[in-house]
Every structure is written in C-alpha cells, then in structure tokens.
Motif scaffolding. Sequence first.
Motif, PDB file in Angstrom:
ATOM      1  N   ALA A 123       1.378  -1.364  -0.024  1.00 44.14           N
ATOM      2  CA  ALA A 123      -0.097   0.017  -0.304  1.00 44.14           C
ATOM      3  C   ALA A 123       0.647   1.482  -0.015  1.00 44.14           C
ATOM      4  O   ALA A 123       1.075   1.892  -0.656  1.00 44.14           O
ATOM      5  CB  ALA A 123      -0.734   0.095   1.046  1.00 44.14           C
ATOM      6  N   ASP A 155      -6.002 -10.444  -2.194  1.00 39.20           N
ATOM      7  CA  ASP A 155      -7.103  -8.601  -1.810  1.00 39.20           C
ATOM      8  C   ASP A 155      -5.886  -7.979  -0.832  1.00 39.20           C
ATOM      9  O   ASP A 155      -5.727  -6.698  -0.977  1.00 39.20           O
ATOM     10  CB  ASP A 155      -7.959  -8.677  -0.732  1.00 39.20           C
ATOM     11  CG  ASP A 155      -9.326  -9.154  -1.865  1.00 39.20           C
ATOM     12  OD1 ASP A 155      -9.284  -8.785  -2.548  1.00 39.20           O
ATOM     13  OD2 ASP A 155     -10.146 -10.136  -1.043  1.00 39.20           O
ATOM     14  N   PHE A 159      -4.451  -2.187  -4.098  1.00 38.22           N
ATOM     15  CA  PHE A 159      -4.616  -1.100  -3.242  1.00 38.22           C
ATOM     16  C   PHE A 159      -5.488   0.575  -4.039  1.00 38.22           C
ATOM     17  O   PHE A 159      -5.302   0.250  -5.355  1.00 38.22           O
ATOM     18  CB  PHE A 159      -3.179  -0.916  -2.847  1.00 38.22           C
ATOM     19  CG  PHE A 159      -3.080   1.036  -2.056  1.00 38.22           C
ATOM     20  CD1 PHE A 159      -4.132   1.172  -1.231  1.00 38.22           C
ATOM     21  CD2 PHE A 159      -3.048   1.838  -2.896  1.00 38.22           C
ATOM     22  CE1 PHE A 159      -3.806   2.120   0.150  1.00 38.22           C
ATOM     23  CE2 PHE A 159      -3.371   3.432  -1.587  1.00 38.22           C
ATOM     24  CZ  PHE A 159      -4.088   3.558  -0.705  1.00 38.22           C
ATOM     25  N   SER A 246     -10.303  -5.195  14.289  1.00 38.53           N
ATOM     26  CA  SER A 246      -8.746  -4.354  13.429  1.00 38.53           C
ATOM     27  C   SER A 246      -8.377  -3.198  13.648  1.00 38.53           C
ATOM     28  O   SER A 246      -9.197  -3.284  14.380  1.00 38.53           O
ATOM     29  CB  SER A 246      -9.125  -4.933  11.976  1.00 38.53           C
ATOM     30  OG  SER A 246      -8.506  -4.232  11.456  1.00 38.53           O
ATOM     31  N   ASN A 249      -9.674   0.302   9.586  1.00 37.17           N
ATOM     32  CA  ASN A 249     -10.690  -0.008   9.008  1.00 37.17           C
ATOM     33  C   ASN A 249     -10.203   0.491   7.178  1.00 37.17           C
ATOM     34  O   ASN A 249     -10.333   1.375   6.199  1.00 37.17           O
ATOM     35  CB  ASN A 249     -11.818   0.952   8.937  1.00 37.17           C
ATOM     36  CG  ASN A 249     -12.689   0.478   8.299  1.00 37.17           C
ATOM     37  OD1 ASN A 249     -13.402   0.136   7.040  1.00 37.17           O
ATOM     38  ND2 ASN A 249     -14.242   0.737   8.403  1.00 37.17           N
ATOM     39  N   ASP A 250     -10.152  -0.187   6.456  1.00 33.69           N
ATOM     40  CA  ASP A 250      -9.747  -0.175   5.307  1.00 33.69           C
ATOM     41  C   ASP A 250     -10.874   0.309   4.155  1.00 33.69           C
ATOM     42  O   ASP A 250     -10.217   0.758   3.174  1.00 33.69           O
ATOM     43  CB  ASP A 250      -9.843  -1.599   4.312  1.00 33.69           C
ATOM     44  CG  ASP A 250      -8.332  -2.284   4.994  1.00 33.69           C
ATOM     45  OD1 ASP A 250      -7.305  -1.315   5.010  1.00 33.69           O
ATOM     46  OD2 ASP A 250      -8.296  -3.694   4.628  1.00 33.69           O
ATOM     47  N   GLY A 253     -10.640   4.141   5.281  1.00 25.53           N
ATOM     48  CA  GLY A 253      -9.323   4.787   6.163  1.00 25.53           C
ATOM     49  C   GLY A 253      -9.234   5.237   7.453  1.00 25.53           C
ATOM     50  O   GLY A 253      -8.493   6.505   7.890  1.00 25.53           O
ATOM     51  N   HIS A 482      -7.281 -13.253   7.812  1.00 22.57           N
ATOM     52  CA  HIS A 482      -6.938 -11.562   7.585  1.00 22.57           C
ATOM     53  C   HIS A 482      -5.586 -10.381   7.634  1.00 22.57           C
ATOM     54  O   HIS A 482      -4.420 -11.618   7.739  1.00 22.57           O
ATOM     55  CB  HIS A 482      -7.374 -10.162   8.103  1.00 22.57           C
ATOM     56  CG  HIS A 482      -8.874 -10.732   8.869  1.00 22.57           C
ATOM     57  ND1 HIS A 482      -9.817 -10.234   7.856  1.00 22.57           N
ATOM     58  CD2 HIS A 482      -9.457 -11.510   9.451  1.00 22.57           C
ATOM     59  CE1 HIS A 482     -11.546 -10.748   8.661  1.00 22.57           C
ATOM     60  NE2 HIS A 482     -10.651 -11.546   9.896  1.00 22.57           N
ATOM     61  N   PRO A 485      -3.252  -4.821   6.789  1.00 19.83           N
ATOM     62  CA  PRO A 485      -4.694  -3.323   6.351  1.00 19.83           C
ATOM     63  C   PRO A 485      -4.531  -2.669   5.447  1.00 19.83           C
ATOM     64  O   PRO A 485      -2.642  -2.186   5.334  1.00 19.83           O
ATOM     65  CB  PRO A 485      -4.300  -2.951   7.947  1.00 19.83           C
ATOM     66  CG  PRO A 485      -4.569  -3.460   8.837  1.00 19.83           C
ATOM     67  CD  PRO A 485      -3.630  -4.411   8.605  1.00 19.83           C
ATOM     68  N   ARG A 486      -5.170  -2.185   4.156  1.00 22.87           N
ATOM     69  CA  ARG A 486      -4.082  -1.245   3.692  1.00 22.87           C
ATOM     70  C   ARG A 486      -4.768   0.125   3.773  1.00 22.87           C
ATOM     71  O   ARG A 486      -4.811   1.066   3.226  1.00 22.87           O
ATOM     72  CB  ARG A 486      -5.276  -1.415   2.512  1.00 22.87           C
ATOM     73  CG  ARG A 486      -4.735  -2.899   1.586  1.00 22.87           C
ATOM     74  CD  ARG A 486      -5.819  -3.451   0.195  1.00 22.87           C
ATOM     75  NE  ARG A 486      -6.990  -3.401   0.364  1.00 22.87           N
ATOM     76  CZ  ARG A 486      -8.000  -4.708   0.708  1.00 22.87           C
ATOM     77  NH1 ARG A 486      -7.058  -5.798   0.893  1.00 22.87           N
ATOM     78  NH2 ARG A 486      -9.147  -4.901   1.364  1.00 22.87           N
ATOM     79  N   CYS A 487      -3.298   0.173   4.751  1.00 21.30           N
ATOM     80  CA  CYS A 487      -3.037   1.329   4.781  1.00 21.30           C
ATOM     81  C   CYS A 487      -1.552   2.012   4.107  1.00 21.30           C
ATOM     82  O   CYS A 487      -0.711   0.647   5.221  1.00 21.30           O
ATOM     83  CB  CYS A 487      -2.828   2.024   6.697  1.00 21.30           C
ATOM     84  SG  CYS A 487      -2.462   2.847   6.877  1.00 21.30           S
ATOM     85  N   TRP A 490       1.748   2.201   6.756  1.00 19.67           N
ATOM     86  CA  TRP A 490       1.881   1.017   7.999  1.00 19.67           C
ATOM     87  C   TRP A 490       2.858   1.114   8.604  1.00 19.67           C
ATOM     88  O   TRP A 490       3.131   0.222   9.234  1.00 19.67           O
ATOM     89  CB  TRP A 490       1.537  -0.609   6.916  1.00 19.67           C
ATOM     90  CG  TRP A 490       1.690  -1.386   7.853  1.00 19.67           C
ATOM     91  CD1 TRP A 490       1.559  -2.681   8.320  1.00 19.67           C
ATOM     92  CD2 TRP A 490       0.462  -1.674   9.282  1.00 19.67           C
ATOM     93  NE1 TRP A 490       1.770  -2.864   9.513  1.00 19.67           N
ATOM     94  CE2 TRP A 490       0.322  -2.684   9.700  1.00 19.67           C
ATOM     95  CE3 TRP A 490      -1.244  -1.045   9.422  1.00 19.67           C
ATOM     96  CZ2 TRP A 490      -0.243  -3.449  10.497  1.00 19.67           C
ATOM     97  CZ3 TRP A 490      -1.191  -1.406  10.640  1.00 19.67           C
ATOM     98  CH2 TRP A 490      -1.313  -2.616  11.490  1.00 19.67           C
TER      99      TRP A 490
END
Length: 546
Positions: A123, A155, A159, A246, A249-250, A253, A482, A485-487, A490
């Motif tokens: 990401a 997944d 991104f 989690s 929150n993807d 954001g 999982h 996260p797509r942060c 990160w």
Amino acid sequence: MLKLRPECSATGLKRLPLLRYLKTLSVGLFLAAAGALLAFGPRDFGRPPAPAGFTEITYWEKWTGNEAAQMQIIVDDFNRSVGCEKKIYVKCLTISNIEERTLAATAAGVPPDVAGLTDEQIAQFAALDALEPLDDLDLAAHGITRESYKPVCWDGCVFDGRLWALPSTPASVALHYNRRILQENAPALRAAGFDPDRIPTLLVDFDRFAQVLDKRDADGTILRAGYLAMEPGWFINFMPYWFGASCFNDANGKFTLTDSGVVSTFQWIRDYSVRFTPDAIARFQSGASGVNSTQNPFLTGAVAMEQQGCWTANFVEDLAPAMNRWQRFLDEEPGLIAAGIADRDRRWRRFEDEIGAELRPLSAEQKRAELSQKIAAESEQGSQRRRANYEWGAAAFPSATAGLTDATYTGFDALTIPRGARHKIEAFEFIAYVNRQDVTEKLNMMHCKISPLRVVSDNFMNRHPNPYIGVFEQLAASPNSHGVPRCPIWPEVVAEMNGTTQKIVLLEEEPARALAEAQQRLQARLDQFNARQAKRRSDPADESSP
C-alpha cells in the motif's frame, strides 16, 4: 540529493511525488539509502551474465541463506525453461534493506525490474506511485485471476482498486504446542477440567489451560510459561483479528484503535503482564535467544505454546531435530528407563544429544536428503502417522469470541515491478512463472509455507515438510483470515504501535488511554500523508510543495 527533472524521462512526472515524499519523510534516510545503493550495490554471488540476445531481468530479493538459495533454484528453473524459450534471463540479487533501497533506486530512475517486497509495503509503495500496476499487463493470458487465489492473498496485493503485486511465499499463523509437555501435565490438565489432547477453542479457556502448564520458582522466576502473549510477539498488531476486530478500517481509511475489540485485545495482552509481572517476563526473555537459535524458548520447552507461522517446521528440523522424531523417542524410552534414567526430562535431553550426534556430522545437502527420505516414509504411512512422529502440534489459535472460527493473520512476501522498470513485460513473465501452481508449490514447500492458490495438489499436502500444513491451508482460506490493513503509512503504524504496546505490557498506561493517544497521532499522520499526495497529484510540476 538525487534530483530528477520531468524532462529527463518519460516517467519523470510520475516519480516526482515519490521524490518529494522521500524529501519530506527523511532527507537523511533517502541519502543513506541512495549512498548505500551506489557504494555497495546488491550482491549477485558470481552469477553469469545473460546469454547473447537475451533480455536480462534484474530481480532484487531480501532473502539470505537457505531461503535465497531456494529461490535461486526457481530462478534457475525459469532460465532453463520459459526464459530460454522467450529469451529472458533473470539475475537474482540479494540485498538488505530492500524497501529503502528500492524506493531510492526508483526515485533515482534506476529501479530493478522485479523487487521482492512484503505485504506490509504494498500500500505504501502504491500510494507513492513507486510500483507499476500489474492489471495493465496480460493477466488472463497466464491464467491469473482473483478466483485462482486465496482471497486474503489476492486482496492484499490490491490498493485503491489496482493490482500492484502477486504473492510469492505466504504464511498463516496458528498455535504451536509441545505435545510432550501436555502429556507430562495431563493429570493436572484433567484436574482443571481440560482434555490434554484438545486445545481449547475459546481464549478464556485457553488462558486457564496455559496457566496449568506454568512453572515458577518461589521468587516468581519463570521456569516455564504455558503461554506468553509477547513471545515472540510478532503478530501483536494483528491480534485484534482473533477478537473480531481490526486496528484499521480499509473502507473509510480510519484507525479503529479505540474500538472495544481492539481495547479488549490489548487488555488481554496486559493481563499476562499482571499474571507474571513485567520484571519476571523481562528476566525470562533475557535468558532466551531469537527464533533462529537453539535457545528459542519454544524449542527448549521454556514456552509450552506459542503463536507462530507455518515455517516453524523448518526451524524445528534445523535447530531441534529431536522434536521431529517424537515417536522414535517413545520407542526408545523403555531402554533409557532400563538404563537407569528415571527423570523423563533427563531422558529427553539424552535423546536430543543422540539425534544431534547423528545429524551434526552431515552436510546441509545430506541433511536435506535425510529429511526428504523421512518425509517420504512418513507420507506412505498417512498424515496421522506423520504427526505422531512430531513432538509438537499445530491448531487454530483460540478466538476471544464464540462462533469466530479459524481466525488468523495471513501475510506474504510479494513480487512487484517498480515504477520505471525497463523490462515490464519480461519481468511479468517471471512473476507469472513463480505463480504457476507447480512452481509456487515447489517454492513454498522449500520455504515451508502455504500456497497462495485456492487449489493445491495432493503432493503438496502429503510431502510438505510441515505435517500440519492442512491446518495452515484451512486457516488461510477461511473468511476470518486477514492480512495487513491497506494503510499507506503502515510502516509508521508498526513503529507507533511498538511503543504503545511497550507502555501497556510494562503496565505504564492503561490500554484504552494508550490506544486513544496512538490513534490520534496515527490518524493525523495519515490525513497529512493523504493531503500531501492529493496536492502532488493535482500539481505534479510544483516542486515547492512540502
């Protein structure tokens, strides 16, 4: 510092956001990475150049030791087959600090054609426009579709709606437990209401189960921990998954560190510090060594159960091979008793010495051959017989919430094409090759990991060095599996959460307060990052923007 003007390259405008990010983030970091790249360069260990008329692909990978040698086998296979047919030659280079040096090389306009990153960086690199999107390439011609992959593996490569990577070696996380220790403590476990042959599925029961296995001196010194939340502590940021929560929150954001499930997670971690005391845990961990050591607490029996990835089977075989010959110990134990060794722990140590004396003189190649023969023999006897030969076992890590089954964190190494790579089409040929079922299974059997694909062969399941690979495959394929996260910040999240977790486990701050403060800081950084990226994309020629 290195500076790229838009007129220098057709991709210059696209790289400007990355250059400015590096300047904003840390001029020193960028200069150090670029300097190391130019001064030392990657190491290719004398691999020959590409044959005449071939396109040479430069592939940077972070692995060293056995993992690097095993990936080189895949590279050699490609060069002899698809590469030879299509006149593509892959040159694999092992480098350190791959994320920093790939960013530096990409910003400087001299990226490798393929970079072996991790899911934690996808990401970030995508948001910085440091990668080439793979969905611009011909995925269908290579049979590459989302339906072919475990959802968590596919997944995690996506991104902002684009595909930026494909997985190479994924791994899910499960509970590893020492069967010998559970057997030796079976009466105490039964007295507490537990079945010593069955790991509890709920975390509240598991904590009591683990406590039965604890051994401490009168002064509180930990002689053996049934379980320690921070041993090894690699997956703390993902632990909320087992609480149905989690950290991020993807969809919107936003960080979710103050959600009740996350707070409960860190309260659970804190409870272990209360139970043992931070000082006792610190003394215990100071006497242990890292995972890749014969003094690894799980391998020595100092920790009866731990949360780890499927690669653990390789560490056991390399560092504590007696643990993979449990049935042989049971067969030989009567003779050890007859020899006058009354204490079972001493019998086990004698057995460990015996196995070590057998295997120590062997070369690495001979050890691999011996292991291969052992696995082949066990496979003929069936999966249950294979597991019977191991002192340790693996099972789904217990969930905090009833009905939440097969929860896990599944991470992976990934193959990417950095922005501005000279040979995108040829690079993708190699990435697609690694993702073929036969090839990915060969690589992941060597690395002792799962397959990223939904369908796996019988050979993979039966001949895998981890006899519990079915457990890890099931966990990874679960809807409760999982990834990262797509942060896009990160790596900064990891640094922030390391400090926050330390405050909690040292009992310096209550979880709710520490997490609220961390969330405020992280959300401010993410909002700032997103605002800067939006400004750069709207005005890429403006180099004065911060």
